[in-house]
Design a protein around this motif. Structure first.
Motif, PDB file in Angstrom:
ATOM      1  N   HIS A 163      29.358  -2.689 -34.426  1.00  0.00           N
ATOM      2  CA  HIS A 163      29.937  -3.564 -33.405  1.00  0.00           C
ATOM      3  C   HIS A 163      28.883  -4.513 -32.828  1.00  0.00           C
ATOM      4  O   HIS A 163      29.112  -5.726 -32.716  1.00  0.00           O
ATOM      5  CB  HIS A 163      30.538  -2.722 -32.282  1.00  0.00           C
ATOM      6  N   TYR A 164      27.735  -3.961 -32.467  1.00  0.00           N
ATOM      7  CA  TYR A 164      26.695  -4.797 -31.872  1.00  0.00           C
ATOM      8  C   TYR A 164      26.103  -5.766 -32.897  1.00  0.00           C
ATOM      9  O   TYR A 164      25.883  -6.951 -32.603  1.00  0.00           O
ATOM     10  CB  TYR A 164      25.611  -3.916 -31.269  1.00  0.00           C
ATOM     11  N   GLN A 167      27.466  -7.080 -35.487  1.00  0.00           N
ATOM     12  CA  GLN A 167      28.410  -8.163 -35.772  1.00  0.00           C
ATOM     13  C   GLN A 167      28.389  -9.237 -34.689  1.00  0.00           C
ATOM     14  O   GLN A 167      28.840 -10.363 -34.928  1.00  0.00           O
ATOM     15  CB  GLN A 167      29.818  -7.584 -35.912  1.00  0.00           C
ATOM     16  N   ARG A 168      27.863  -8.896 -33.524  1.00  0.00           N
ATOM     17  CA  ARG A 168      27.774  -9.851 -32.421  1.00  0.00           C
ATOM     18  C   ARG A 168      26.354 -10.384 -32.233  1.00  0.00           C
ATOM     19  O   ARG A 168      26.020 -10.944 -31.193  1.00  0.00           O
ATOM     20  CB  ARG A 168      28.295  -9.189 -31.142  1.00  0.00           C
ATOM     21  N   ASP A 180      32.312  -6.184 -24.650  1.00  0.00           N
ATOM     22  CA  ASP A 180      32.091  -7.596 -24.962  1.00  0.00           C
ATOM     23  C   ASP A 180      32.281  -8.471 -23.728  1.00  0.00           C
ATOM     24  O   ASP A 180      31.460  -9.360 -23.441  1.00  0.00           O
ATOM     25  CB  ASP A 180      33.063  -8.052 -26.049  1.00  0.00           C
ATOM     26  N   ASN A 189      29.174 -10.558 -22.039  1.00  0.00           N
ATOM     27  CA  ASN A 189      29.252 -12.024 -22.022  1.00  0.00           C
ATOM     28  C   ASN A 189      29.235 -12.570 -20.596  1.00  0.00           C
ATOM     29  O   ASN A 189      28.690 -13.647 -20.340  1.00  0.00           O
ATOM     30  CB  ASN A 189      30.508 -12.492 -22.761  1.00  0.00           C
TER      31      ASN A 189
END
Length: 304
Positions: A50-51, A53-54, A292, A296
């Motif tokens: 998850h991390y 991919q970001r 997320d 953000n």
């Protein structure tokens, strides 16, 4: 592929001590450090995915006496104080910050309690830009008499390795592992279905840390506290255990979340398990969406 770095630490009361830093990186200037809970170690590959991919590099610590860091002469998970973990967190953060401008600590259960106290100790130094706490161990989920008994561990008993007769429940393990009622595969030697023995020394250390948190910390970065919407106390497995926290009381987690610092966001996750990222997919998606949104809004913006 993960890279493994063994952190050699000063000996403790049982002798040689190491911690293990696990990492997957892609050259980002942003990073996350994951801290696990009691009877645990890092195995949540989908969290790392998850991390990454970001665009956020991923690190995880197997703390002393857990997982990849457990040595034959050691008692699983046994510490005299939660501050025993600070040297490996200090060293992991030092290594990560050499190549990263932004660092978030993502910590689960006992790791969440430890992370909050560590972040309070290093406030003002700019080492970490956010704390994301997954079902942090902010209080005991026990009856009033047992809570009183735990708080009496200020006597010489609190310095012993005596195993407390708390009984054994496999409900949480059954709700997770693929061999039982769950969907996850992990090493049952490192994370047994029945958990680790609870020693008087360990419980006394946890209660001292919880009292410190209850008195109020002053963590100076944004904090996200995630907890299940539902708590469930059962001794034997029931289907509802797959959609509730059967380890801690989410109401207590929410109650004490504001004690971490002045900037805390608390979110309750419907049908969440104790380790929220191991919940069924709908709840898991909500957990990642909340992470997320919070990062953000507060962490990335703060770093910029």
């Amino acid at each position: 592929m993960y890279e493994i770095t063994v952190l050699n630490l000063p000996d403790d009361f049982e002798g040689e001590v190491v911690a293990t830093l696990v990492s997957r990186t892609a050259g980002s200037r942003r990073a996350v450090l994951y801290l696990h809970g009691f009877t645990d170690y890092f195995f949540q590959d989908h969290l790392a995915d998850h991390y990454l991919q970001r665009g956020i590099d991923f690190y995880a610590l197997d703390l002393r006496k857990y997982g990849r860091s457990l040595r034959p002469h050691q008692t699983r998970g046994l510490i005299r104080s939660v501050t025993d973990y600070f040297p490996e967190i200090d060293e992991a953060v030092r290594l990560i910050k050499r190549d990263h401008d932004e660092l978030t600590i993502n910590a689960h259960s006992t790791g969440g309690l430890v992370a909050a106290l560590w972040a309070d100790r290093v406030r003002g130094r700019g080492l970490v830009q956010g704390l994301a706490l997954n079902s942090p161990f902010f209080d005991l989920n026990v009856s009033a008499p047992l809570r009183v008994a735990a708080d009496l561990l200020k006597t010489p008993l609190s310095y012993t390795r005596r195993v407390l007769p708390l009984g054994v429940s496999t409900v949480y393990g059954q709700s997770l592992h693929r061999s039982e009622q769950g969907e996850w595969e992990y090493d049952l030697e490192l994370k047994p279905l029945s958990g680790f023995s609870v020693h008087a020394m360990w419980l006394a250390a946890i209660r001292r840390a919880q009292r410190r948190l209850h008195a109020g910390l002053a963590v100076d970065v944004p904090v996200l506290v995630l907890a299940s919407a539902t708590g469930l106390r059962v001794r034997d497995f029931v289907p509802e255990a797959r959609s509730a926290d059967v380890v801690l009381d989410p109401q207590q987690i929410a109650r004490w979340s504001s004690s971490v610092g002045p900037h805390v966001t608390c979110v309750r996750i419907a049908d969440g398990l104790h380790d929220l990222v191991l919940s069924a997919e709908p709840a898991r998606k909500q957990v990642f969406a909340e992470l997320d949104r919070w990062m953000n809004a507060y962490v990335h913006q703060g770093a910029a």
